[in-house]
Design a protein around this motif. Structure first.
Motif, mmCIF file in Angstrom:
data_model
loop_
_atom_site.group_PDB
_atom_site.id
_atom_site.type_symbol
_atom_site.label_atom_id
_atom_site.label_comp_id
_atom_site.label_asym_id
_atom_site.label_seq_id
_atom_site.Cartn_x
_atom_site.Cartn_y
_atom_site.Cartn_z
ATOM 1 N N SER A 144 -5.377 2.846 2.779
ATOM 2 C CA SER A 144 -4.854 1.334 3.293
ATOM 3 C C SER A 144 -4.088 1.245 4.618
ATOM 4 N N LEU A 145 -3.157 2.375 4.543
ATOM 5 C CA LEU A 145 -2.156 2.348 5.753
ATOM 6 C C LEU A 145 -3.193 2.664 7.103
ATOM 7 N N LEU A 146 -4.092 3.519 6.890
ATOM 8 C CA LEU A 146 -5.146 3.646 8.138
ATOM 9 C C LEU A 146 -5.755 2.574 8.416
ATOM 10 N N ARG A 147 -6.414 1.772 7.566
ATOM 11 C CA ARG A 147 -7.205 0.680 7.618
ATOM 12 C C ARG A 147 -6.329 -0.483 8.162
ATOM 13 N N GLU A 148 -5.257 -0.521 7.927
ATOM 14 C CA GLU A 148 -4.174 -1.681 8.350
ATOM 15 C C GLU A 148 -3.483 -1.219 9.673
ATOM 16 N N HIS A 167 -8.002 -2.250 -8.865
ATOM 17 C CA HIS A 167 -8.435 -2.634 -7.844
ATOM 18 C C HIS A 167 -9.036 -1.764 -6.870
ATOM 19 N N ASN A 168 -10.119 -1.878 -6.277
ATOM 20 C CA ASN A 168 -10.892 -0.841 -5.269
ATOM 21 C C ASN A 168 -10.221 -0.745 -4.109
ATOM 22 N N LEU A 169 -9.177 -1.309 -3.631
ATOM 23 C CA LEU A 169 -8.433 -1.148 -2.450
ATOM 24 C C LEU A 169 -6.827 -1.106 -2.452
ATOM 25 N N HIS A 170 -6.408 -1.639 -3.418
ATOM 26 C CA HIS A 170 -5.042 -1.685 -3.324
ATOM 27 C C HIS A 170 -4.185 -0.510 -4.000
ATOM 28 N N PRO A 171 -3.535 0.013 -3.238
ATOM 29 C CA PRO A 171 -2.560 1.259 -3.800
ATOM 30 C C PRO A 171 -1.742 0.735 -5.022
ATOM 31 N N GLY A 172 -1.405 -0.377 -5.029
ATOM 32 C CA GLY A 172 -0.599 -0.562 -6.093
ATOM 33 C C GLY A 172 -1.534 -1.420 -7.417
ATOM 34 N N ASP A 212 -15.133 -9.116 15.908
ATOM 35 C CA ASP A 212 -13.551 -8.864 15.124
ATOM 36 C C ASP A 212 -13.410 -9.661 13.909
ATOM 37 N N VAL A 213 -13.259 -9.115 12.993
ATOM 38 C CA VAL A 213 -12.761 -10.081 11.831
ATOM 39 C C VAL A 213 -11.541 -9.723 11.078
ATOM 40 N N LEU A 214 -10.750 -10.736 10.501
ATOM 41 C CA LEU A 214 -9.697 -10.311 9.539
ATOM 42 C C LEU A 214 -9.855 -9.761 8.329
ATOM 43 N N HIS A 215 -9.124 -8.590 8.102
ATOM 44 C CA HIS A 215 -9.020 -7.875 6.788
ATOM 45 C C HIS A 215 -7.907 -8.006 6.246
ATOM 46 N N LYS A 216 -7.732 -8.477 4.872
ATOM 47 C CA LYS A 216 -6.536 -8.629 4.121
ATOM 48 C C LYS A 216 -5.950 -7.448 4.313
ATOM 49 N N ALA A 217 -4.618 -7.597 4.682
ATOM 50 C CA ALA A 217 -3.568 -6.315 4.878
ATOM 51 C C ALA A 217 -2.790 -6.200 3.662
ATOM 52 N N LEU A 218 -3.152 -5.669 2.803
ATOM 53 C CA LEU A 218 -2.295 -5.596 1.404
ATOM 54 C C LEU A 218 -1.086 -4.768 1.250
ATOM 55 N N THR A 219 -1.266 -3.697 1.840
ATOM 56 C CA THR A 219 -0.074 -2.715 2.038
ATOM 57 C C THR A 219 1.050 -3.318 3.074
#
Length: 671
Positions: free
Chosen positions: A62-66, A221-226, A641-648
């Protein structure tokens, strides 16, 4: 807490971990198990390293993606020992770095962290084993690069400690359940969870196949570290109520004085309990008897279901005055058995052996899970039945979609209305959100004999029977049904059939009617027959976004509660809702899973999504009434470019000012 105190607490916690001790959350779970579930203690301790590693991997990805603190954009790629590493500078003056092993990179900058993350300090190298250690490193990086830390590193650390401890408990329980389910599978000669569910549906009247799959997703959740965070809950509560523990909460009930209650029910707006008596007569009988016992007139009080955790832990704290004044009255003699779904706060009523209608009941839980405290707004409860009526009317206009793209409608909503005497705005908000419930159809109402309804969140779950993912089992069943020449061919064909059902529905409602559905995996339920996609059920209107302007162009309108965030004039907000949840979360996860297992070309699957999307847009563009909106949506969907929800990023922020996004490259542009 000051930044230096935060750093000191990090140092103490990481020193504890490096000494090989449990952290506070893990210790809390262990104390509970030793006292109440000693048979799980050995398995719990054995699964702690796996749970820590799982949360650590999700956090790093997640940190890398965001690109938090530029750890992706400023990293240096290093090849060493046949492994690709991203080297992230922490403190150049001290020759201090992070080394993150990465494998394949998927669409929307989903890097696969593949192995042990290492911390290098000069010549000394040590592995990171806990997500808190990674956060400590990044807090230090922020000190070096930006001075005083501004991000809430310690807040996130506490959440991930809680989630990691809960995940270890879930792994321990899942290992126990795997033995149980494999024993039953052997008895009915089932090789997969699909075959097991099909067999048990025939053999047991009380077996709920859809709930079986809802509760299968151990990691959440497949993406959320929490994903496994449940702040404020004791281990006893997590074990009793969470879906990964086959939670069986018994709903409690309270009566709210009519003057302070609100309800939304299409077929009986005048009477507070009309929905209860019409939709749930067996439960209504018990509620009526309990009200009579307590001297309450059912015409003067609204009966509302409450989650048992909420009943025990939040009711008396939040509604002390109302309880004293008889505005809120507990109904202790009424309890309704239910099963926890993947959403935790949404439960399925248990009517085994009865002919009563089964309902999905969404109830408020004042605990933070993933990013959000799971209370429910009055607007969500009030609006649900009205949005359902709107969607039903739309589907009646779209017969080509209605057979395969099916809403799971919300029937009724109930909520508490704080009085004018409540002058604390914060407490007023809490009171308005924590005695709220929404009733929804059960997905079984849309499933035919021989079919299985499988929540999308279960696609990537590990089957307790075969040890493979449910998605792999579906592809295998599809291959047998369709006569595919190879597993890879079956995977491609399966995905095409699935996407041909999903994409037209989500895009048509967006472009033509201005309804941006929140179509992520938890809100989407695939219906399959022998592995072949038949329908996609979509549910939960709390997160939708609706354009009144687009609705009006179709001669439609919807009356929602004032202050509803559902209504928006921002087309971009509506587009983001669909593009993120459907394309980046839902479809992207299926593509990733299929590529990892069957070595498919990711680009070719995105080309298929582009082809299907193009066909839908071509049809919509042919209608001059909506052509302008269709072009705008198409251009936004296909933007470079698209916006990706930055969960972390959102969890690291001290502000509560809506969503945060990271900008990532769009795979549809090149498809």
């Amino acid at each position: 807490m000051t930044a230096r105190l935060q750093t000191e607490e990090f140092n103490l916690l990481c020193e504890r971990l490096r000494d090989g001790r449990l952290d506070e959350e893990e210790e809390r779970v262990m104390v509970f198990l030793l006292s109440e579930r000693p048979e799980l203690t050995a398995a719990y301790r054995a699964h702690l390293p796996r749970a820590r590693a799982s949360i650590l991997r999700r956090l790093a990805e997640s940190l890398l993606r965001e690109d938090v603190l530029g750890i992706y954009s400023s990293s240096v790629t290093v090849l060493e020992g046949g492994q690709t590493w991203l080297q992230v500078t922490l403190d150049p003056a001290l020759d201090e770095f992070l080394l993150i092993p990465v494998g394949r990179t998927y669409a929307f900058r989903r890097l696969e962290v593949d192995g042990e993350i290492r911390h290098r300090f000069g010549d000394k190298v040590r592995p990171l084993t806990h997500p808190v250690e990674l956060l400590e490193c990044l807090e230090q990086k922020e000190w070096v690069e930006e001075g005083l830390p501004q991000r809430e590193w310690l807040q996130l650390a506490r959440e991930l400690q809680n989630g990691s401890a809960n995940l270890a408990l879930a792994f321990a329980y899942a290992a126990e359940q795997q033995v149980h389910w494999q024993g039953i599978a052997a008895q009915v000669e089932a090789r997969t969870s699909l075959q097991l569910a099909e067999s048990l549906q025939k053999l047991r009247a009380d077996f709920d196949a859809s709930l079986f799959f809802e509760q299968m997703c151990v990691e959440g959740h497949n993406l959320h570290p929490g994903a496994k965070t449940k702040m404020g809950m004791e281990p006893r509560d997590v074990l009793a109520y969470a879906p990964e523990f086959q939670g069986r909460p018994r709903l409690r009930w309270v009566a709210i004085s009519r003057e302070r209650a609100g309800w939304s029910y299409e077929r009986g707006a005048g009477e507070p309990n009309a929905a209860l008596f019409a939709e749930w007569p067996e439960v209504a009988q018990g509620v009526r008897m309990e009200m009579e016992r307590l001297g309450l007139d059912e015409r003067d009080y609204l009966a509302v279901p409450v989650h048992p955790w909420q009943y025990e832990h939040a009711l008396r704290d939040l509604y002390r005055r109302e309880l004293t004044q008889g505005i809120v009255v507990p109904l202790p003699g009424v309890m309704t058995a239910a099963g926890a779904t993947s959403s935790f706060r949404t439960v399925i009523s248990d009517q085994a052996g009865k002919k009563a209608r089964r309902l999905a009941v969404k109830v408020a839980v004042n605990s933070q899970m993933t990013s959000t405290v799971r209370s429910i707004s009055r607007q969500t409860a009030y609006n649900g039945p009205r949005i359902s009526a709107l969607i039903r009317s739309i589907m009646a206009r779209e017969p080509q979609l209605a057979g395969t793209f099916v809403p799971v409608c919300e029937i009724a909503g109930f909520y508490f209305q704080p009085g004018e005497e409540e002058n604390d705005p914060g407490l007023q908000t809490l009171k308005s959100r924590n005695l709220t419930a929404v009733w929804r159809e059960d997905v079984s109402e849309h499933v035919q004999p021989g079919e299985l309804a499988i929540a999308g969140i279960a696609y990537y779950a590990e089957s307790p029977v075969s040890g493979r993912t449910v998605l792999e089992e579906l592809v295998e069943a599809y291959a047998q049904t369709a006569g595919a020449e190879s597993a890879a061919d079956a995977a491609r064909a399966f995905f095409t059939e699935y996407a041909q059902i999903a994409v037209p529905g989500f895009l048509t409602l967006l472009v033509k009617y201005g309804i941006g559905l929140e179509g992520h995996l938890q809100n989407s339920v695939g219906v399959f027959r022998a592995g072949r996609p038949q329908r996609l059920l979509f549910r939960d209107w709390g997160g939708v976004r609706i354009s009144e302007e687009r609705l009006a162009r179709q001669g439609l309108q919807v009356e929602l509660m004032p202050g509803s965030v559902v209504l928006t004039e921002e087309v971009r907000e509506m587009q983001n809702k669909v593009f993120y949840t459907v394309y980046q979360n839902h479809l992207a996860e299926i593509i990733l899973q299929l590529c990892k297992k069957y070595d498919l070309s990711e680009a070719s699957l995105w080309q298929e999504i582009r082809r299907i999307s193009d066909e839908v847009f071509a049809e919509l563009l042919a209608d001059p009434q909506i052509a302008e909106g269709a072009r705008a949506d198409r251009d936004a969907l296909y933007h470079r470019d698209v916006l990706h929800k930055a969960l972390t990023t959102m969890r690291l922020s001290s502000r509560e000012d809506g969503y945060s996004y990271a900008t990532v490259t769009n795979p549809l542009l090149y498809s």
